[in-house]
Design a protein around this motif. Structure first.
Motif, mmCIF file in Angstrom:
data_model
loop_
_atom_site.group_PDB
_atom_site.id
_atom_site.type_symbol
_atom_site.label_atom_id
_atom_site.label_comp_id
_atom_site.label_asym_id
_atom_site.label_seq_id
_atom_site.Cartn_x
_atom_site.Cartn_y
_atom_site.Cartn_z
ATOM 1 N N UNK A 158 -2.297 -5.788 -5.875
ATOM 2 C CA UNK A 158 -2.420 -4.348 -6.064
ATOM 3 C C UNK A 158 -3.867 -3.936 -6.300
ATOM 4 N N UNK A 159 -4.597 -4.707 -7.070
ATOM 5 C CA UNK A 159 -6.004 -4.383 -7.329
ATOM 6 C C UNK A 159 -6.797 -4.332 -6.025
ATOM 7 N N UNK A 160 -6.574 -5.313 -5.164
ATOM 8 C CA UNK A 160 -7.263 -5.362 -3.874
ATOM 9 C C UNK A 160 -6.835 -4.182 -3.001
ATOM 10 N N UNK A 161 -5.552 -3.929 -2.954
ATOM 11 C CA UNK A 161 -5.022 -2.851 -2.119
ATOM 12 C C UNK A 161 -5.533 -1.493 -2.591
ATOM 13 N N UNK A 162 -5.535 -1.258 -3.887
ATOM 14 C CA UNK A 162 -6.035 0.020 -4.404
ATOM 15 C C UNK A 162 -7.520 0.190 -4.108
ATOM 16 N N UNK A 163 -8.269 -0.884 -4.159
ATOM 17 C CA UNK A 163 -9.687 -0.835 -3.803
ATOM 18 C C UNK A 163 -9.854 -0.420 -2.340
ATOM 19 N N UNK A 164 -9.034 -0.989 -1.474
ATOM 20 C CA UNK A 164 -9.092 -0.639 -0.050
ATOM 21 C C UNK A 164 -8.636 0.798 0.176
ATOM 22 N N UNK A 181 0.837 -1.202 0.000
ATOM 23 C CA UNK A 181 0.000 0.000 0.000
ATOM 24 C C UNK A 181 0.874 1.254 0.000
ATOM 25 N N UNK A 182 1.902 1.258 0.821
ATOM 26 C CA UNK A 182 2.824 2.400 0.874
ATOM 27 C C UNK A 182 3.516 2.606 -0.467
ATOM 28 N N UNK A 183 3.955 1.512 -1.083
ATOM 29 C CA UNK A 183 4.652 1.623 -2.370
ATOM 30 C C UNK A 183 3.714 2.098 -3.472
ATOM 31 N N UNK A 184 2.460 1.647 -3.445
ATOM 32 C CA UNK A 184 1.481 2.109 -4.441
ATOM 33 C C UNK A 184 1.232 3.604 -4.276
ATOM 34 N N UNK A 185 1.066 4.057 -3.042
ATOM 35 C CA UNK A 185 0.855 5.479 -2.797
ATOM 36 C C UNK A 185 2.100 6.295 -3.156
ATOM 37 N N UNK A 186 3.258 5.724 -2.910
ATOM 38 C CA UNK A 186 4.494 6.405 -3.307
ATOM 39 C C UNK A 186 4.525 6.604 -4.821
ATOM 40 N N UNK A 193 1.455 14.850 -10.585
ATOM 41 C CA UNK A 193 1.073 15.885 -11.555
ATOM 42 C C UNK A 193 0.893 15.344 -12.976
ATOM 43 N N UNK A 194 1.152 14.057 -13.168
ATOM 44 C CA UNK A 194 1.099 13.469 -14.515
ATOM 45 C C UNK A 194 -0.289 12.962 -14.895
ATOM 46 N N UNK A 195 -1.209 12.935 -13.947
ATOM 47 C CA UNK A 195 -2.543 12.419 -14.242
ATOM 48 C C UNK A 195 -2.699 10.984 -13.802
ATOM 49 N N UNK A 196 -3.795 10.353 -14.207
ATOM 50 C CA UNK A 196 -4.092 8.982 -13.769
ATOM 51 C C UNK A 196 -2.993 7.987 -14.152
ATOM 52 N N UNK A 197 -2.753 7.057 -13.258
ATOM 53 C CA UNK A 197 -1.730 6.038 -13.462
ATOM 54 C C UNK A 197 -2.423 4.678 -13.527
ATOM 55 N N UNK A 198 -2.099 3.919 -14.542
ATOM 56 C CA UNK A 198 -2.679 2.584 -14.725
ATOM 57 C C UNK A 198 -2.112 1.610 -13.691
ATOM 58 N N UNK A 199 -2.939 0.629 -13.337
ATOM 59 C CA UNK A 199 -2.508 -0.403 -12.393
ATOM 60 C C UNK A 199 -1.233 -1.092 -12.880
ATOM 61 N N UNK A 200 -1.170 -1.406 -14.147
ATOM 62 C CA UNK A 200 -0.003 -2.109 -14.683
ATOM 63 C C UNK A 200 1.280 -1.319 -14.454
ATOM 64 N N UNK A 201 1.208 -0.003 -14.574
ATOM 65 C CA UNK A 201 2.401 0.830 -14.387
ATOM 66 C C UNK A 201 2.838 0.825 -12.923
ATOM 67 N N UNK A 202 1.869 0.945 -12.033
ATOM 68 C CA UNK A 202 2.195 0.911 -10.598
ATOM 69 C C UNK A 202 2.803 -0.438 -10.241
ATOM 70 N N UNK A 203 2.163 -1.512 -10.699
ATOM 71 C CA UNK A 203 2.635 -2.868 -10.396
ATOM 72 C C UNK A 203 4.061 -3.079 -10.883
ATOM 73 N N UNK A 204 4.339 -2.638 -12.090
ATOM 74 C CA UNK A 204 5.678 -2.823 -12.656
ATOM 75 C C UNK A 204 6.711 -1.961 -11.941
#
Length: 146
Positions: free
Chosen positions: A45-51, A13-18, A25-36
């Motif tokens: 990640x999908x579960x964590x982002x939902x929470x 969760x911390x790494x996803x928020x980081x 400032x770049x706009x929406x980030x896709x799950x795949x980009x965060x995961x990679x």
């Protein structure tokens, strides 16, 4: 017994928020980009982002240009708040937060030590925002500036 320290789910969760803070400032980030970028298994990640969304840390935007964004600026989100919301109270031992029985009860010689350690954890985690991490600033540097 609950493990002491920052568990794996909270680290994700911390790494996803980081990552969302880095891309703030770049706009929406896709799950795949965060995961990679953060080496987080996509299903977790999908579960964590939902929470995190339910907790008010992120928002999701639908559509082709959609993805996830922070719900608040990274300088308004402390590491301590996220840890508490994802896994519970900050404490080096369960007995300080009322979990797990202590055979010594009120006679524990270590209790003052554990309480000092808990305060130190809170100071570091609560004194560090995601913007501090993006900027490469540590909690010690933040304290020195105040």
């Amino acid at each position: 017994m609950v493990p002491i320290g920052v568990n794996q789910k909270t680290q994700y969760a911390l790494r996803a928020l980081y990552e969302l803070s880095v891309q703030y400032r770049a706009g929406p980030v896709k799950i795949a980009r965060i995961a990679e970028a953060q080496r987080i298994p996509r299903k977790f990640l999908e579960v964590i982002l939902s929470e995190l969304k339910a907790m008010g840390y992120v928002e999701s935007l639908r559509g082709r240009e959609g993805g996830y964004v922070l719900a608040r600026p990274p300088w308004e989100i402390s590491i301590g708040d996220v840890i508490r919301d994802v896994q519970g109270p900050l404490s080096p031992v369960d007995c300080l937060i009322g979990r797990g029985g202590c055979r010594l009860s009120g006679q524990c010689s270590f209790r003052p030590l554990w309480a000092r350690a808990a305060r130190a954890l809170e100071e570091v985690y609560d004194g560090t925002t995601f913007q501090d991490l993006v900027d490469g600033i540590t909690a010690e540097e933040v304290s020195e500036d105040e």
